[in-house]
Design a protein around this motif. Structure first.
Motif, PDB file in Angstrom:
ATOM      1  N   VAL A   1       8.593 -42.270  52.030  1.00  0.00           N
ATOM      2  CA  VAL A   1       7.628 -43.104  51.320  1.00  0.00           C
ATOM      3  C   VAL A   1       7.980 -43.146  49.842  1.00  0.00           C
ATOM      4  O   VAL A   1       8.753 -42.326  49.342  1.00  0.00           O
ATOM      5  CB  VAL A   1       6.191 -42.559  51.485  1.00  0.00           C
ATOM      6  N   THR A   2       7.383 -44.106  49.149  1.00  0.00           N
ATOM      7  CA  THR A   2       7.465 -44.152  47.690  1.00  0.00           C
ATOM      8  C   THR A   2       6.142 -43.655  47.139  1.00  0.00           C
ATOM      9  O   THR A   2       5.080 -44.190  47.491  1.00  0.00           O
ATOM     10  CB  THR A   2       7.727 -45.593  47.198  1.00  0.00           C
TER      11      THR A   2
ATOM     12  N   THR B   1       4.017 -32.905  44.236  1.00  0.00           N
ATOM     13  CA  THR B   1       5.266 -32.374  43.685  1.00  0.00           C
ATOM     14  C   THR B   1       6.283 -33.446  43.334  1.00  0.00           C
ATOM     15  O   THR B   1       7.267 -33.155  42.664  1.00  0.00           O
ATOM     16  CB  THR B   1       5.911 -31.395  44.689  1.00  0.00           C
ATOM     17  N   VAL B   2       6.065 -34.691  43.783  1.00  0.00           N
ATOM     18  CA  VAL B   2       7.019 -35.770  43.527  1.00  0.00           C
ATOM     19  C   VAL B   2       6.448 -36.707  42.468  1.00  0.00           C
ATOM     20  O   VAL B   2       5.286 -37.105  42.529  1.00  0.00           O
ATOM     21  CB  VAL B   2       7.336 -36.545  44.826  1.00  0.00           C
ATOM     22  N   VAL B   3       7.278 -37.056  41.496  1.00  0.00           N
ATOM     23  CA  VAL B   3       6.885 -37.933  40.396  1.00  0.00           C
ATOM     24  C   VAL B   3       6.667 -39.351  40.937  1.00  0.00           C
ATOM     25  O   VAL B   3       7.448 -39.833  41.754  1.00  0.00           O
ATOM     26  CB  VAL B   3       7.983 -37.938  39.309  1.00  0.00           C
TER      27      VAL B   3
ATOM     28  N   ALA C   1       9.863 -39.720  48.754  1.00  0.00           N
ATOM     29  CA  ALA C   1       9.554 -38.403  49.302  1.00  0.00           C
ATOM     30  C   ALA C   1       9.593 -38.466  50.818  1.00  0.00           C
ATOM     31  O   ALA C   1       9.296 -39.501  51.418  1.00  0.00           O
ATOM     32  CB  ALA C   1       8.179 -37.944  48.848  1.00  0.00           C
ATOM     33  N   LEU C   2       9.954 -37.348  51.430  1.00  0.00           N
ATOM     34  CA  LEU C   2       9.870 -37.195  52.870  1.00  0.00           C
ATOM     35  C   LEU C   2       8.517 -36.569  53.160  1.00  0.00           C
ATOM     36  O   LEU C   2       8.176 -35.524  52.587  1.00  0.00           O
ATOM     37  CB  LEU C   2      10.987 -36.286  53.385  1.00  0.00           C
TER      38      LEU C   2
ATOM     39  N   GLU D   1      11.352 -34.187  47.827  1.00  0.00           N
ATOM     40  CA  GLU D   1      11.791 -35.438  47.210  1.00  0.00           C
ATOM     41  C   GLU D   1      13.152 -35.802  47.783  1.00  0.00           C
ATOM     42  O   GLU D   1      13.997 -34.938  48.013  1.00  0.00           O
ATOM     43  CB  GLU D   1      11.892 -35.276  45.695  1.00  0.00           C
ATOM     44  N   VAL D   2      13.353 -37.098  48.033  1.00  0.00           N
ATOM     45  CA  VAL D   2      14.625 -37.578  48.584  1.00  0.00           C
ATOM     46  C   VAL D   2      15.190 -38.650  47.666  1.00  0.00           C
ATOM     47  O   VAL D   2      14.457 -39.297  46.931  1.00  0.00           O
ATOM     48  CB  VAL D   2      14.468 -38.119  50.026  1.00  0.00           C
TER      49      VAL D   2
END
Length: 77
Positions: free
Chosen positions: A22-23, A49-51, A56-57, A66-67
């Motif tokens: 996802v974004t 945890t992802v900006v 992200a997964l 984060e991916v």
């Protein structure tokens, strides 16, 4: 006792739960984030945890990692 059912053996190789890339669109400040699926659906997931703007997964609506934002291609066969 190990099963001899080949279908059950195959199913045991596949991890349980839904996984999606996802974004992240926003961190909500309450331990959750808003995320957009590839089809445009917006969902709420656990974790901040992802900006925002990064990929992200998620697994069962929980941010795992984060991916990198790689290109996505579709091909009809």
């Amino acid at each position: 006792m190990a099963t001899t059912n080949i279908w059950q053996q195959f199913k045991s190789l596949i991890p349980e739960g839904a996984r999606n890339v996802v974004t992240i669109t926003s961190n909500n400040g309450d331990g959750t984030s808003s995320a957009t699926l590839r089809d445009g659906t917006i969902i709420r997931v656990q974790g901040e945890t992802v900006v925002p703007g990064n990929k992200a997964l998620i697994e069962d609506r929980v941010v795992k990692v984060e991916v990198p934002g790689l290109a996505v291609y579709e091909a009809e066969i």
